[in-house]
Enzyme design. Structure first.
Site, short mmCIF file in Angstrom:
data_model
loop_
_atom_site.label_atom_id
_atom_site.label_comp_id
_atom_site.label_asym_id
_atom_site.label_seq_id
_atom_site.Cartn_x
_atom_site.Cartn_y
_atom_site.Cartn_z
N GLU A 363 0.82 -1.22 0.00
CA GLU A 363 0.00 0.00 0.00
C GLU A 363 0.85 1.27 0.00
O GLU A 363 0.51 2.26 0.64
CB GLU A 363 -1.00 0.00 1.15
CG GLU A 363 -2.11 -1.02 0.97
CD GLU A 363 -3.35 -0.74 1.81
OE1 GLU A 363 -3.46 0.36 2.39
OE2 GLU A 363 -4.21 -1.64 1.88
N HIS A 638 -1.72 -1.13 10.45
CA HIS A 638 -1.22 -2.51 10.51
C HIS A 638 -0.01 -2.56 11.42
O HIS A 638 0.72 -1.58 11.57
CB HIS A 638 -0.82 -3.02 9.13
CG HIS A 638 -1.97 -3.36 8.23
ND1 HIS A 638 -2.20 -4.62 7.74
CD2 HIS A 638 -2.95 -2.58 7.72
CE1 HIS A 638 -3.27 -4.61 6.98
NE2 HIS A 638 -3.73 -3.37 6.93
#
Length: 654
Positions: A363, A638
């Site tokens: 990402e 995350h």
């Protein structure tokens, strides 16, 4: 193989691409800022000097201005798109960047050439999803300031990986409460008085040991202030600094007063100054800050093995000052495990591992953010691949507005690269060219001029949770592509063994966990029969110490998790994990979203797998350490994970 250092094969196409993007960018930027007005983060909502009425007034005043500018920019953006779209057919699938200046800033310059096999060698891998999307899209995950976050993330990774490796030995033959951990410690400042105390439980913490760097050498002030003696040692990225501590009666670890450490612990939990950006608040004692005096702290504790674990054949005894070989330390550690499934060290760490070798990121979609991140990472990694993926309609069945988001950084030379885009994406996820990046790296050479190589695959699977079949198809493609890449890049044969393959690693965000009933198809995929997952016992069954890697986005800015140390402490407790980790929702109508009724330690969707089937004969790979890292607290939703592999020839371990 030729590695592409520019996105286009000639300067003319590059110039045309710059012109087309210059026409598109004003419209893109205005649309991004306009959407951001209507998606505030929880951090912005909590600011006392920015009440809701002021935010509403700002939105009412500036929205018409942005809309007018956006309408004016649309014709130019349309012309730019007409020029940009056909150029993508000639665009290369990645950009390769190498740090040419091998000065002290480059960690790769300090690597010593591995001539293997000898006693083997360890390699450290880390994977992380950074959510570096355009700002308006990142706000859907309660994150903002993508450009600033990219720079700060790069600084924190660099600081964590570049700090020296400090090994602390406890001189107490009766002390068996501390395992021979490779890179972790059971002692850490737990209270404001700076006293180091033992932490119960199976998940260990990385304690704070301050050091000062000086030309590749450092000293530990904490060790100097304690009743410990330190053996002189050179401390670089490859050589460990040895701190030897005298044990106390009864086998208890020494409790050392360190006012500086205690002060850092207290300051780290406090409020940051006003005016700082929400996603990279810097506090005293924050290990990620470049300006922090404790930016590169770590404790690395190993227990002294007794005479019975010397391995025979001239290995040192309990009172010897010599270092053990890695294999001997590993065997001693295995004997001292309190649980039969603990074959290696595991911890929740506030720092990225020292001597990090390979970094796989997902990402990193925003190209400007990717450039900022790359510039920071080059302070440690010599070789980087970024802007990986395809745009437009090239190579895939649907239009791609974003790249794959993959970024790879290495301290070792990259020999071959391949990228493949998954053709079966759907919904909004299909706008990104998600795929798999395959790499072959050279980590050494034998005296007979055989190359010692390893294979790494980095991927990001389909995100929507309800489409398990799509992810299973992508896992099938991943295995097929990896087999083709191994076959096309291998230069070895039985008659002409030019290479030794010593590791085969797959890592990335797979977007499914090993506990949810919705992910049973993925949990039983054949990938897990060919590659080992250090955190799982089997389909639907995790090891007791494994925790989730997906954070609950609503709590990203809570004071309890506002710093790496705070988040580390929270995740060490079951209550904290239930509060701040994302859990799979229950299918029962009356239990949906109730975390207290769910089993497990959260959704672990970021994986690190390693294989043994494709290694060269007589070579084996074993996990030495597995870490869940909190150093990026407040910067992503995350948890990064790290794995250290020890690779060695089989006969050396006999």
């Amino acid at each position: 193989m030729v590695l592409y250092t520019t996105p286009f094969p000639n300067s003319c196409l590059s110039a045309l691409h710059c012109v087309s993007w210059a026409l598109i960018f004003p419209c893109y930027w205005l649309l991004n800022r306009l959407a951001a007005f209507f998606i505030p983060t929880t951090y912005e909502k909590r600011q006392p000097d920015c009440p809701c009425c002021l935010q509403l007034l700002s939105t009412v005043l500036f929205t018409p201005v942005y809309l007018a500018l956006l309408v004016a920019a649309l014709p130019f953006a349309f012309l730019g798109f007409l020029l940009w779209s056909p150029l993508q057919s000639a665009r290369r699938p990645y950009i390769y960047s190498r740090l040419e200046d091998k000065g002290p800033a480059g960690g790769a310059a300090l690597l010593s050439e591995w001539k293997g096999p000898g006693a083997g060698r360890s390699f450290c891998f880390t994977t992380a999803n950074l959510c570096l999307l355009p700002d308006s899209l990142a706000r859907l995950n309660n994150l903002s300031n993508t450009q600033a976050r990219a720079k700060e993330i790069g600084q924190r990774i660099r600081n964590g990986a570049a700090r020296p490796q400090i090994k602390i030995y406890i001189d107490s033959p009766t002390n068996t409460s501390i395992s021979a951990a490779s890179f972790s410690s059971l002692v850490s400042p737990q209270s404001g008085d700076g006293v180091a105390r033992a932490i119960p439980g199976s998940i260990k913490r990385t304690a704070s040991v301050e050091y000062k760097g000086d030309g590749g050498r450092h000293s530990s002030e904490e060790a100097a202030n304690s009743p410990a003696s330190r053996n002189p040692a050179d401390c670089g990225l490859e050589d460990a600094c040895i701190v030897r501590i005298g044990g106390e009666e009864g086998g208890r670890p020494p409790e050392a007063e360190d006012p500086a450490t205690g002060s850092q612990a207290r300051n780290g939990a406090g409020e940051g100054p006003r005016g700082q950006m929400p996603n990279h608040n810097q506090r005293d004692g924050d290990s990620g800050s470049l300006g922090s005096p404790s930016a590169s702290r770590e404790s690395l504790v190993k227990a002294r093995a007794g005479p019975d674990s010397s391995g025979g054949g001239g290995e040192p005894g309990a009172n010897s000052k010599l270092l053990y070989k890695a294999s001997v330390v590993k065997k001693a550690a295995a004997r001292k495990r309190r649980h039969p499934d603990e074959a290696f060290d595991h911890e929740v760490s506030a720092f990225f591992p020292a001597n990090l070798d390979f970094l796989c990121l997902q990402e990193v979609f925003d190209k400007r953010a990717a450039t900022k991140l790359k510039d920071q990472l080059h302070g440690y990694f010599e070789y980087i691949l970024y802007d990986v993926g395809v745009y437009g309609c090239r190579g895939c069945c649907s239009f791609k507005a974003l790249n794959s988001g993959l970024l790879f950084a290495s301290r070792y030379p990259i020999m071959d690269v391949a990228y493949h885009c998954y053709p079966n994406g759907g919904s909004i996820d299909a706008l990104a060219s998600k795929g798999a990046l395959f790499l072959k790296v050279q980590v050494g050479s034998t005296p007979q001029d055989q190359r010692i190589v390893g294979y790494i695959a980095c991927t990001h699977l389909y995100a929507p949770p309800e489409d398990s079949a799509i992810r299973c198809e992508q896992l099938d493609l991943l295995q097929d592509w990896l087999a083709d890449f191994r076959k096309s890049t291998s230069s070895s044969s039985t008659a002409n063994p030019e290479e030794l393959v010593v590791f085969d690693v797959i890592c990335g965000d797979l977007n499914f966990d090993n506990c949810s009933s919705d992910d049973k198809l993925e949990q039983q995929h054949s990938l897990f029969t060919h590659y080992k997952d250090p955190c799982r016992l089997g389909p639907g069954e995790e090891k007791s110490w494994a925790i989730g890697t997906l954070l609950d986005t609503n709590g990203l800015y809570d004071e309890e998790v506002s710093t790496p140390d705070n988040l580390q402490k929270v995740l060490e407790s079951e209550e904290g994990r239930r509060e701040y980790l994302a859990f799979p929702t229950s299918k029962s109508p009356g239990q949906k979203g109730r975390k207290d009724l769910l089993k497990g330690n959260g959704r672990r969707i970021d994986y690190m797998l390693y294989g043994e089937e494709g290694l060269s004969p007589d070579w084996k790979a074993e996990v030495e350490e597995f870490s869940f890292i909190t150093q990026l607290s407040g910067l992503t939703d995350h948890l990064p994970v790290a794995m250290r592999l020890m690779v060695s020839a089989g006969e050396e371990e006999a």
